[in-house]
Design a protein around this motif. Sequence first.
Motif, mmCIF file in Angstrom:
data_model
loop_
_atom_site.group_PDB
_atom_site.id
_atom_site.type_symbol
_atom_site.label_atom_id
_atom_site.label_comp_id
_atom_site.label_asym_id
_atom_site.label_seq_id
_atom_site.Cartn_x
_atom_site.Cartn_y
_atom_site.Cartn_z
ATOM 1 N N THR A 130 0.831 -1.194 0.000
ATOM 2 C CA THR A 130 0.000 0.000 0.000
ATOM 3 C C THR A 130 0.869 1.248 0.000
ATOM 4 O O THR A 130 1.808 1.352 0.794
ATOM 5 N N GLY A 131 0.575 2.188 -0.892
ATOM 6 C CA GLY A 131 1.226 3.497 -0.904
ATOM 7 C C GLY A 131 2.730 3.449 -0.742
ATOM 8 O O GLY A 131 3.446 2.821 -1.532
ATOM 9 N N ASP A 132 3.214 4.094 0.323
ATOM 10 C CA ASP A 132 4.646 4.179 0.600
ATOM 11 C C ASP A 132 5.206 2.884 1.172
ATOM 12 O O ASP A 132 6.420 2.782 1.411
ATOM 13 N N PHE A 133 4.330 1.898 1.417
ATOM 14 C CA PHE A 133 4.759 0.636 2.014
ATOM 15 C C PHE A 133 4.493 -0.510 1.030
ATOM 16 O O PHE A 133 3.580 -1.309 1.223
ATOM 17 N N PRO A 134 5.291 -0.586 -0.049
ATOM 18 C CA PRO A 134 5.032 -1.585 -1.096
ATOM 19 C C PRO A 134 5.232 -3.027 -0.629
ATOM 20 O O PRO A 134 4.765 -3.953 -1.285
ATOM 21 N N LEU A 135 5.921 -3.224 0.499
ATOM 22 C CA LEU A 135 6.162 -4.581 0.992
ATOM 23 C C LEU A 135 5.318 -4.903 2.216
ATOM 24 O O LEU A 135 5.488 -5.957 2.833
ATOM 25 N N GLY A 136 4.396 -3.995 2.566
ATOM 26 C CA GLY A 136 3.523 -4.248 3.700
ATOM 27 C C GLY A 136 3.790 -3.336 4.883
ATOM 28 O O GLY A 136 4.780 -2.600 4.919
ATOM 29 N N ILE A 137 2.903 -3.394 5.866
ATOM 30 C CA ILE A 137 2.937 -2.491 7.023
ATOM 31 C C ILE A 137 3.177 -3.302 8.291
ATOM 32 O O ILE A 137 2.632 -4.401 8.458
ATOM 33 N N ILE A 138 3.966 -2.749 9.202
ATOM 34 C CA ILE A 138 4.261 -3.400 10.481
ATOM 35 C C ILE A 138 3.794 -2.466 11.596
ATOM 36 O O ILE A 138 4.284 -1.340 11.716
ATOM 37 N N LYS A 139 2.849 -2.918 12.421
ATOM 38 C CA LYS A 139 2.286 -2.080 13.477
ATOM 39 C C LYS A 139 2.132 -2.873 14.770
ATOM 40 O O LYS A 139 1.931 -4.090 14.752
ATOM 41 N N GLN A 140 2.199 -2.149 15.888
ATOM 42 C CA GLN A 140 1.917 -2.750 17.191
ATOM 43 C C GLN A 140 0.462 -2.500 17.550
ATOM 44 O O GLN A 140 -0.070 -1.406 17.317
ATOM 45 N N SER A 141 -0.187 -3.491 18.116
ATOM 46 C CA SER A 141 -1.559 -3.298 18.578
ATOM 47 C C SER A 141 -1.556 -2.478 19.856
ATOM 48 O O SER A 141 -0.943 -2.866 20.858
ATOM 49 N N LYS A 142 -2.249 -1.348 19.805
ATOM 50 C CA LYS A 142 -2.394 -0.514 20.999
ATOM 51 C C LYS A 142 -3.807 -0.629 21.557
ATOM 52 O O LYS A 142 -4.239 0.186 22.373
ATOM 53 N N ILE A 143 -4.528 -1.656 21.112
ATOM 54 C CA ILE A 143 -5.868 -1.940 21.624
ATOM 55 C C ILE A 143 -5.719 -2.621 22.977
ATOM 56 O O ILE A 143 -4.892 -3.535 23.137
ATOM 57 N N ASP A 144 -6.507 -2.203 23.974
ATOM 58 C CA ASP A 144 -6.337 -2.757 25.319
ATOM 59 C C ASP A 144 -7.110 -4.053 25.548
ATOM 60 O O ASP A 144 -7.292 -4.496 26.677
#
Length: 408
Positions: free
Chosen positions: A272-286
């Motif tokens: 997606t967009g600027d992340f052609p190889l995918g996105i890496i995120k931490q879950s900040k949902i409690d």
Amino acid sequence: MLDQSKERKTVALGSVATIKSGGTPDRKNSKYWQNGGIPWATTSEVNYSVICETKEQISEEGLRNSAAKIFPKGTLLIALYGQGKTRGQVGILGVDAATNQACAAILPNSDFDTEFMFYVLQNDYQRIRALSNSGGQDNLSAELVREIRIPVASLTEQQKIAALLRTWDEALEKLYALRALNLRRRVWLRTHLFTGKVRLPGFAGEWHKVPLSNVLHEHGSKSTGAEEVYSVSVHKGLVNQVEHLGRSFSAASTDHYNRVLPGDIVYTKSPTGDFPLGIIKQSKIDSEVIVSPLYGVFTPQTFALGIILDALFESPLAARNYLHPLVQKGAKNTIAVTNKQFLEGKLYLPMDPNEQAAIADVVNTSHAELACLDAEIKAVTDQKRGLMQKLLTGEWRVEVSDEGEAAA
């Protein structure tokens, strides 16, 4: 409800200002562009600001041999067409400059203040854009611009209103500058603090280049059917699928979906967009949530380490630098990284949990500061919008003394 007795009278813009358009010298003639010293404004620079410099310049020869003309500093510009939200936006020339034909130059007569007119057109942005769609026309035109209604007020009152609204703009400018500083500091953190080049006071232990499999593990827990379905957004991280899409979730079964624990690292393999190889995120949902099995889900050794990895990979460059070598090892003609490959990549990381926690505190402080700035920017923007509406429609009036001086 607007008091009709206070509502301002309006006049057509064309009756109180001269409307002109610019032009574009022939792109094929290099003499019109090379060594050009004349600023040449386009719609990309018309963005509710004072235009003090332009991306391109044209030459005197280009000016003479085209419909372009020089407009004086202080000229009001409106974008007649452009991509996205550009059409209908306004700006003010901060230097003498030529413009292309996609900009209309507005030169008010002596009874109207340019800055006051700037705020009027800014306030009417949505209505002006709607004008461009009348009769199947996709763009604005000089004729449509001439028909825009402008509220009538004494010149002194116009100047006072403009000065009041300018105060809000100056406050926003300072807030945006602080926001930009925050983002620049986060770049520094990624290149220095997250790499061990700079250490926090009190820490001197060696960092190690380790595969992520040493500090992350794929827990493989599956849905129980009671969790909410989430997806990953570039800017917002994990987002509720129903709230994000604005419609109900329609999967027949979520039994095969992956559970995400608070603090887990989630890798989406979709480009997606600027992340052609995918996105890496931490879950900040409690709470525990679930994501599609297309996502990789990994639990960090410590919650603080998850915060560091999330902050590191918010940079497209950092994500690409980490993922690209893994793609090269994978199957040909694919950009997907398997979960096993994801964990094979190596990073320099602090192994001391106390140092991890200290770095995470720095990250959290930066994020909290940015959230406060964004909230303040929104509040000031909303206040300005409300004030602008009341002042320009006449619901609120600026007092003017008998001598013509505006009173506070």
